[in-house]
Design a protein around this motif. Structure first.
Motif, short mmCIF file in Angstrom:
data_model
loop_
_atom_site.label_atom_id
_atom_site.label_comp_id
_atom_site.label_asym_id
_atom_site.label_seq_id
_atom_site.Cartn_x
_atom_site.Cartn_y
_atom_site.Cartn_z
N GLN A 1 12.87 13.51 -14.82
CA GLN A 1 13.58 14.74 -14.52
C GLN A 1 12.65 15.95 -14.45
N GLU A 2 11.35 15.74 -14.46
CA GLU A 2 10.43 16.87 -14.56
C GLU A 2 10.34 17.70 -13.29
N ARG A 3 10.72 17.14 -12.14
CA ARG A 3 10.61 17.86 -10.88
C ARG A 3 11.89 17.71 -10.06
N PRO A 4 12.21 18.71 -9.22
CA PRO A 4 13.39 18.61 -8.35
C PRO A 4 13.24 17.44 -7.39
N PRO A 5 14.32 16.70 -7.13
CA PRO A 5 14.24 15.51 -6.27
C PRO A 5 13.76 15.81 -4.86
N LYS A 6 14.16 16.94 -4.30
CA LYS A 6 13.74 17.26 -2.93
C LYS A 6 12.24 17.50 -2.86
N GLN A 7 11.64 18.01 -3.93
CA GLN A 7 10.19 18.18 -3.96
C GLN A 7 9.50 16.82 -4.01
N ILE A 8 10.09 15.89 -4.76
CA ILE A 8 9.53 14.54 -4.81
C ILE A 8 9.59 13.89 -3.44
N VAL A 9 10.72 14.05 -2.74
CA VAL A 9 10.85 13.49 -1.39
C VAL A 9 9.79 14.08 -0.46
N ARG A 10 9.60 15.40 -0.51
CA ARG A 10 8.60 16.04 0.34
C ARG A 10 7.20 15.52 0.03
N GLU B 1 0.83 -1.21 0.00
CA GLU B 1 0.00 0.00 0.00
C GLU B 1 0.86 1.26 0.00
N LEU B 2 1.90 1.25 0.82
CA LEU B 2 2.81 2.40 0.84
C LEU B 2 3.52 2.55 -0.50
N GLN B 3 3.97 1.45 -1.04
CA GLN B 3 4.66 1.49 -2.33
C GLN B 3 3.75 2.04 -3.42
N ASN B 4 2.51 1.60 -3.44
CA ASN B 4 1.56 2.11 -4.45
C ASN B 4 1.30 3.59 -4.27
N ALA B 5 1.21 4.04 -3.01
CA ALA B 5 0.98 5.46 -2.75
C ALA B 5 2.15 6.30 -3.23
N ILE B 6 3.36 5.80 -3.01
CA ILE B 6 4.56 6.53 -3.45
C ILE B 6 4.59 6.60 -4.98
N SER C 1 4.56 13.57 2.48
CA SER C 1 3.21 14.07 2.68
C SER C 1 2.16 13.03 2.33
N ALA C 2 2.36 12.33 1.21
CA ALA C 2 1.39 11.33 0.76
C ALA C 2 1.23 10.22 1.79
N CYS C 3 2.33 9.74 2.34
CA CYS C 3 2.26 8.64 3.30
C CYS C 3 1.69 9.10 4.65
N MET C 4 1.98 10.34 5.02
CA MET C 4 1.44 10.87 6.27
C MET C 4 -0.06 11.11 6.17
N VAL C 5 -0.49 11.75 5.07
CA VAL C 5 -1.90 12.10 4.90
C VAL C 5 -2.77 10.85 4.73
N ARG C 6 -2.32 9.91 3.92
CA ARG C 6 -3.15 8.74 3.60
C ARG C 6 -3.13 7.67 4.67
N PHE C 7 -1.95 7.50 5.33
CA PHE C 7 -1.83 6.37 6.25
C PHE C 7 -1.37 6.75 7.65
N ASP D 1 11.21 8.57 7.35
CA ASP D 1 12.50 9.21 7.57
C ASP D 1 13.08 9.56 6.21
N ARG D 2 13.16 10.85 5.91
CA ARG D 2 13.61 11.25 4.57
C ARG D 2 15.03 10.80 4.26
#
Length: 228
Positions: free
Chosen positions: A48-57, A15-20, A61-67, A72-73
């Motif tokens: 390459q469409e987005r900065p990597p740090k934005q993807i990490v953030r 589930e986490l993997q699918n959310a990511i 957020s996705a895992c916190m909000v959904r589950f 740990d970044r």
């Protein structure tokens, strides 16, 4: 039975993997769990469409909000795929392009039970990985095996989010010495893409093969960890 994540037993690793993987720019994700079921590493393959740090953030957020799972970044790595042209476009747009590269720490060989075995130790920003391969000590294997050992080590750094297949390796005579050229197929959920690299032979042909593979990979993939 699907592995459970310790921080919330009702959430599975799948589930986490699918959310990511639903985060914009993410092509695929792999979660590496420890013996207790806790997340040890999260490896993400992204465009390459987005900065990597934005993807990490966004992953956090996705895992916190959904589950309700707090990640740990420092355990999140983002490997971004794109040729030199894409990297130049990112630089021109003002987005910081990661300058770190996968580096060769150690290369060695040994003879075991009639086979020659090559070991390749790589380092990326303090994170280590080892790859190896072995086979009969033929002239062809002395070039191909170091290349495949390097590919295995890189796959380890990327957590199996993608794979590499050696297509060809050639030792060529140049005017002022020898050089190695490699052709590697980069295989990901987005398909298969050939990439190439070259390195001069300075001390050892096998080591030059390793550096040629790294030249190909480093031109095509940049890796960023959440704590970089």
């Amino acid at each position: 039975m699907e592995d459970k994540i310790n921080s919330k037993p009702t959430v599975t690793s799948l589930e986490l993997q699918n959310a990511i993987q639903e985060v914009r720019g993410v092509s695929t994700a792999r979660l590496m769990l420890g013996p207790s079921g806790a997340i040890e590493e999260i490896h993400v393959l992204a465009t390459q469409e987005r900065p990597p740090k934005q993807i990490v953030r966004d992953i956090e957020s996705a895992c916190m909000v959904r589950f309700g799972v707090r990640l740990d970044r420092r355990k999140i790595s983002v490997a971004q795929v794109g040729g030199d042209e894409n990297l130049e476009k990112l630089g021109a747009s003002g987005v910081d392009v990661p300058q770190k590269r996968i580096e060769l720490e150690r290369f060695r060989s040994s003879f075991e039970s009639g086979n020659i075995k090559f070991y390749v130790d790589l380092n990326y920003n303090g994170r280590a990985a080892r790859g190896y391969d072995f086979g009969p000590p033929t002239a062809e294997n002395k070039l191909r095996l170091p290349a495949s050992a390097t590919a295995h080590a890189i796959e380890g750094l990327l957590g199996g989010a993608c794979s590499f297949v050696l297509e060809d390796v050639q030792l060529i005579q140049m005017r002022r010495g020898m050089a190695v050229i490699v052709l590697v197929s980069f295989i990901s959920p987005g398909g298969e893409e050939p990439i190439s690299g070259v390195a001069l032979v300075r001390r050892d042909e096998g080591e030059a093969v390793v550096r040629a593979v790294l030249h190909a990979i480093n031109r095509h993939i940049t890796i960023t960890y959440g704590d970089d």
